[in-house]
Structure formats: C-alpha cells, structure tokens
Design a protein around this motif. Structure first.
Motif, PDB file in Angstrom:
ATOM      1  N   GLU A  80       0.906  -1.272   0.021  1.00 41.18           N
ATOM      2  CA  GLU A  80       0.064  -0.091  -0.201  1.00 41.18           C
ATOM      3  C   GLU A  80       0.931   1.236   0.087  1.00 41.18           C
ATOM      4  O   GLU A  80       0.735   2.280  -0.564  1.00 41.18           O
ATOM      5  N   GLU A  81       2.192   1.224   0.831  1.00 41.72           N
ATOM      6  CA  GLU A  81       2.886   2.212   0.514  1.00 41.72           C
ATOM      7  C   GLU A  81       3.468   2.709  -0.707  1.00 41.72           C
ATOM      8  O   GLU A  81       3.702   3.757  -1.258  1.00 41.72           O
ATOM      9  N   ASN A  82       3.608   1.402  -1.641  1.00 39.61           N
ATOM     10  CA  ASN A  82       4.222   1.797  -2.747  1.00 39.61           C
ATOM     11  C   ASN A  82       3.134   1.996  -3.772  1.00 39.61           C
ATOM     12  O   ASN A  82       3.430   2.678  -4.861  1.00 39.61           O
ATOM     13  N   ILE A  83       1.725   1.794  -3.583  1.00 39.59           N
ATOM     14  CA  ILE A  83       0.838   2.198  -4.393  1.00 39.59           C
ATOM     15  C   ILE A  83      -0.234   3.120  -4.238  1.00 39.59           C
ATOM     16  O   ILE A  83      -0.994   3.711  -4.937  1.00 39.59           O
ATOM     17  N   ALA A  84      -0.056   3.497  -2.999  1.00 39.01           N
ATOM     18  CA  ALA A  84      -0.649   4.830  -2.446  1.00 39.01           C
ATOM     19  C   ALA A  84      -2.231   4.468  -2.535  1.00 39.01           C
ATOM     20  O   ALA A  84      -3.112   5.433  -2.728  1.00 39.01           O
ATOM     21  N   GLU A  85      -2.774   3.285  -2.175  1.00 38.24           N
ATOM     22  CA  GLU A  85      -4.364   2.982  -2.239  1.00 38.24           C
ATOM     23  C   GLU A  85      -4.378   1.773  -1.441  1.00 38.24           C
ATOM     24  O   GLU A  85      -3.428   1.094  -0.994  1.00 38.24           O
ATOM     25  N   ASP A  86      -5.574   1.955  -0.826  1.00 40.10           N
ATOM     26  CA  ASP A  86      -5.953   0.795   0.192  1.00 40.10           C
ATOM     27  C   ASP A  86      -6.081  -0.436  -0.456  1.00 40.10           C
ATOM     28  O   ASP A  86      -6.827  -0.596  -1.724  1.00 40.10           O
ATOM     29  N   ILE A  87      -5.874  -1.589  -0.269  1.00 39.57           N
ATOM     30  CA  ILE A  87      -6.089  -2.930  -0.885  1.00 39.57           C
ATOM     31  C   ILE A  87      -7.008  -3.714   0.123  1.00 39.57           C
ATOM     32  O   ILE A  87      -6.654  -4.035   1.220  1.00 39.57           O
ATOM     33  N   GLU A  88      -7.856  -4.283  -0.392  1.00 34.29           N
ATOM     34  CA  GLU A  88      -8.959  -4.993   0.552  1.00 34.29           C
ATOM     35  C   GLU A  88      -9.444  -6.336  -0.298  1.00 34.29           C
ATOM     36  O   GLU A  88      -9.257  -6.452  -1.335  1.00 34.29           O
ATOM     37  N   ASP A  89      -9.639  -7.338   0.629  1.00 33.13           N
ATOM     38  CA  ASP A  89     -10.032  -8.629   0.166  1.00 33.13           C
ATOM     39  C   ASP A  89      -8.956  -9.245  -0.768  1.00 33.13           C
ATOM     40  O   ASP A  89      -9.317  -9.772  -1.737  1.00 33.13           O
ATOM     41  N   CYS A  90      -7.728  -8.947  -0.348  1.00 33.06           N
ATOM     42  CA  CYS A  90      -6.551  -9.387  -1.070  1.00 33.06           C
ATOM     43  C   CYS A  90      -5.632 -10.391  -0.235  1.00 33.06           C
ATOM     44  O   CYS A  90      -5.737  -9.950   1.171  1.00 33.06           O
ATOM     45  N   THR A  91      -4.897 -11.183  -0.607  1.00 32.20           N
ATOM     46  CA  THR A  91      -3.963 -11.947  -0.035  1.00 32.20           C
ATOM     47  C   THR A  91      -2.468 -11.824  -0.688  1.00 32.20           C
ATOM     48  O   THR A  91      -2.577 -11.938  -2.056  1.00 32.20           O
ATOM     49  N   PRO A  92      -1.386 -11.773   0.047  1.00 32.68           N
ATOM     50  CA  PRO A  92      -0.262 -11.332  -0.581  1.00 32.68           C
ATOM     51  C   PRO A  92       0.584 -12.625  -0.422  1.00 32.68           C
ATOM     52  O   PRO A  92       0.443 -13.171   0.572  1.00 32.68           O
ATOM     53  N   ILE A  93       1.308 -12.789  -1.450  1.00 36.16           N
ATOM     54  CA  ILE A  93       2.070 -13.912  -1.365  1.00 36.16           C
ATOM     55  C   ILE A  93       3.467 -13.448  -1.773  1.00 36.16           C
ATOM     56  O   ILE A  93       3.822 -12.856  -2.735  1.00 36.16           O
ATOM     57  N   LEU A  94       4.494 -13.612  -0.635  1.00 39.51           N
ATOM     58  CA  LEU A  94       5.931 -13.204  -0.864  1.00 39.51           C
ATOM     59  C   LEU A  94       6.538 -14.216  -1.840  1.00 39.51           C
ATOM     60  O   LEU A  94       6.792 -15.323  -1.588  1.00 39.51           O
ATOM     61  N   LEU A  95       7.340 -13.387  -2.627  1.00 37.91           N
ATOM     62  CA  LEU A  95       8.136 -14.073  -3.721  1.00 37.91           C
ATOM     63  C   LEU A  95       9.720 -13.616  -3.407  1.00 37.91           C
ATOM     64  O   LEU A  95      10.178 -12.598  -4.088  1.00 37.91           O
ATOM     65  N   ARG A  96      10.564 -14.342  -2.737  1.00 41.78           N
ATOM     66  CA  ARG A  96      11.554 -13.921  -2.260  1.00 41.78           C
ATOM     67  C   ARG A  96      12.802 -14.840  -3.320  1.00 41.78           C
ATOM     68  O   ARG A  96      12.743 -15.934  -3.409  1.00 41.78           O
ATOM     69  N   LEU A  97      13.532 -13.805  -3.881  1.00 40.71           N
ATOM     70  CA  LEU A  97      14.689 -14.491  -5.009  1.00 40.71           C
ATOM     71  C   LEU A  97      16.038 -14.382  -3.999  1.00 40.71           C
ATOM     72  O   LEU A  97      16.239 -13.581  -3.422  1.00 40.71           O
ATOM     73  N   THR A  98      16.888 -15.456  -4.548  1.00 38.92           N
ATOM     74  CA  THR A  98      18.210 -15.554  -3.851  1.00 38.92           C
ATOM     75  C   THR A  98      19.044 -14.366  -4.212  1.00 38.92           C
ATOM     76  O   THR A  98      20.075 -14.038  -3.633  1.00 38.92           O
ATOM     77  N   ASP A  99      18.624 -13.320  -5.211  1.00 45.64           N
ATOM     78  CA  ASP A  99      19.634 -12.335  -5.402  1.00 45.64           C
ATOM     79  C   ASP A  99      19.198 -10.997  -4.515  1.00 45.64           C
ATOM     80  O   ASP A  99      19.675  -9.942  -4.942  1.00 45.64           O
ATOM     81  N   GLY A 100      18.256 -11.324  -3.732  1.00 45.16           N
ATOM     82  CA  GLY A 100      18.002 -10.238  -2.952  1.00 45.16           C
ATOM     83  C   GLY A 100      16.420  -9.414  -3.266  1.00 45.16           C
ATOM     84  O   GLY A 100      16.150  -8.603  -2.666  1.00 45.16           O
ATOM     85  N   ILE A 101      16.335  -9.633  -4.223  1.00 44.12           N
ATOM     86  CA  ILE A 101      14.982  -8.869  -4.898  1.00 44.12           C
ATOM     87  C   ILE A 101      13.983  -9.612  -4.392  1.00 44.12           C
ATOM     88  O   ILE A 101      13.666 -10.742  -4.464  1.00 44.12           O
ATOM     89  N   ASP A 102      12.869  -8.836  -4.048  1.00 43.02           N
ATOM     90  CA  ASP A 102      11.607  -9.306  -3.259  1.00 43.02           C
ATOM     91  C   ASP A 102      10.357  -8.911  -4.123  1.00 43.02           C
ATOM     92  O   ASP A 102      10.292  -7.694  -4.846  1.00 43.02           O
ATOM     93  N   TYR A 103       9.356  -9.918  -4.302  1.00 38.20           N
ATOM     94  CA  TYR A 103       8.223  -9.430  -5.013  1.00 38.20           C
ATOM     95  C   TYR A 103       7.031  -9.874  -4.219  1.00 38.20           C
ATOM     96  O   TYR A 103       7.178 -10.960  -3.456  1.00 38.20           O
ATOM     97  N   VAL A 104       6.035  -9.257  -4.259  1.00 35.87           N
ATOM     98  CA  VAL A 104       4.640  -9.766  -3.906  1.00 35.87           C
ATOM     99  C   VAL A 104       3.486  -9.832  -4.699  1.00 35.87           C
ATOM    100  O   VAL A 104       3.408  -9.073  -5.525  1.00 35.87           O
ATOM    101  N   ALA A 105       2.967 -11.234  -4.724  1.00 34.66           N
ATOM    102  CA  ALA A 105       1.959 -11.373  -5.861  1.00 34.66           C
ATOM    103  C   ALA A 105       0.788 -11.149  -4.900  1.00 34.66           C
ATOM    104  O   ALA A 105       0.499 -11.707  -3.982  1.00 34.66           O
ATOM    105  N   ILE A 106      -0.169 -10.280  -5.334  1.00 42.33           N
ATOM    106  CA  ILE A 106      -1.395  -9.920  -4.564  1.00 42.33           C
ATOM    107  C   ILE A 106      -2.440 -10.694  -5.562  1.00 42.33           C
ATOM    108  O   ILE A 106      -2.831 -10.405  -6.625  1.00 42.33           O
ATOM    109  N   VAL A 107      -3.284 -11.515  -4.755  1.00 35.89           N
ATOM    110  CA  VAL A 107      -4.256 -12.350  -5.449  1.00 35.89           C
ATOM    111  C   VAL A 107      -5.669 -12.172  -4.551  1.00 35.89           C
ATOM    112  O   VAL A 107      -5.670 -11.840  -3.317  1.00 35.89           O
TER     113      VAL A 107
END
Length: 115
Positions: A80-107
C-alpha cells in the motif's frame, strides 16, 4: 521425486491444466482436471502458475527483515505504501529471490482460499 505443476488460467478451479515432472525435468504426464483432483496425485513438490489476470506482482524492498517476522499485514502495508491506495479482500504471497530482490503477488482472497 515428482514435481506437480498447476496452470490456473482463470479463477475457475474446476478446470486447470497440470503436468507431472521427474527430477530431471522430463514430463511424465499432463492433462486437465480440477485442482482438487490434481492434488490427489502423488507428488513431492507443487508449483502453481497463475495467468497474468489472476494476480498483480509488485517489487518491494523488505531489506533484512527476517522471514519469520513477515506476515500478511506487513506485506499489504508495504504494498500500500508503494501504490498509495488501500487494498481490501486480497492475500499477499511473498516471492523472495536469491539475489535479494523481493516481489509480492497479490491475489483476491477467494482464489487464495480456494487453493
């Protein structure tokens, strides 16, 4: 060792494509069924591939936060800090890569709880 790959093309979990692979990557079997039927097969690992319309993936920076301290509320707050809007009724899934980059998949929660 058998790897099960599920390919979700829509939020209809009664029809998904699947493959089973041997440790060397050879495709052992493939077909279509419901997720529930596919999960009845014998496998050691499962991979789930979502169609681009089923998830939004956002790159985030979690720094050195320990995995045990990461929960859904923290991830949604960072997103929410990155997109400046509220997210409701969603589940985040953390995707961590070995090179230190992190992603979140929102479903949406309906899909996440169905899996």
């Amino acid at each position: 060792m058998i790897n099960l790959r599920l390919f979700l093309h829509s939020d209809d979990l009664n029809l998904v494509s699947w493959q089973t692979l041997a440790a060397n990557g050879e495709i052992l079997n493939s077909g279509e069924s419901s997720v529930a039927e596919a999960l009845l097969m014998e496998f050691d690992f499962v991979e789930i591939y979502l169609a681009p319309t089923l998830a939004t993936i956002i790159q985030i920076d979690l720094g050195d936060i320990n995995d045990r301290k990461i929960n859904d509320e923290l991830l949604l707050g960072v997103v929410e800090e990155n997109i400046a809007e509220d997210i409701e009724d969603c589940t985040p899934i953390l995707l961590r890569l070995t090179d230190g980059i992190d992603y979140v998949a929102i479903v949406n929660k309906h899909l996440a709880h169905s899996l």
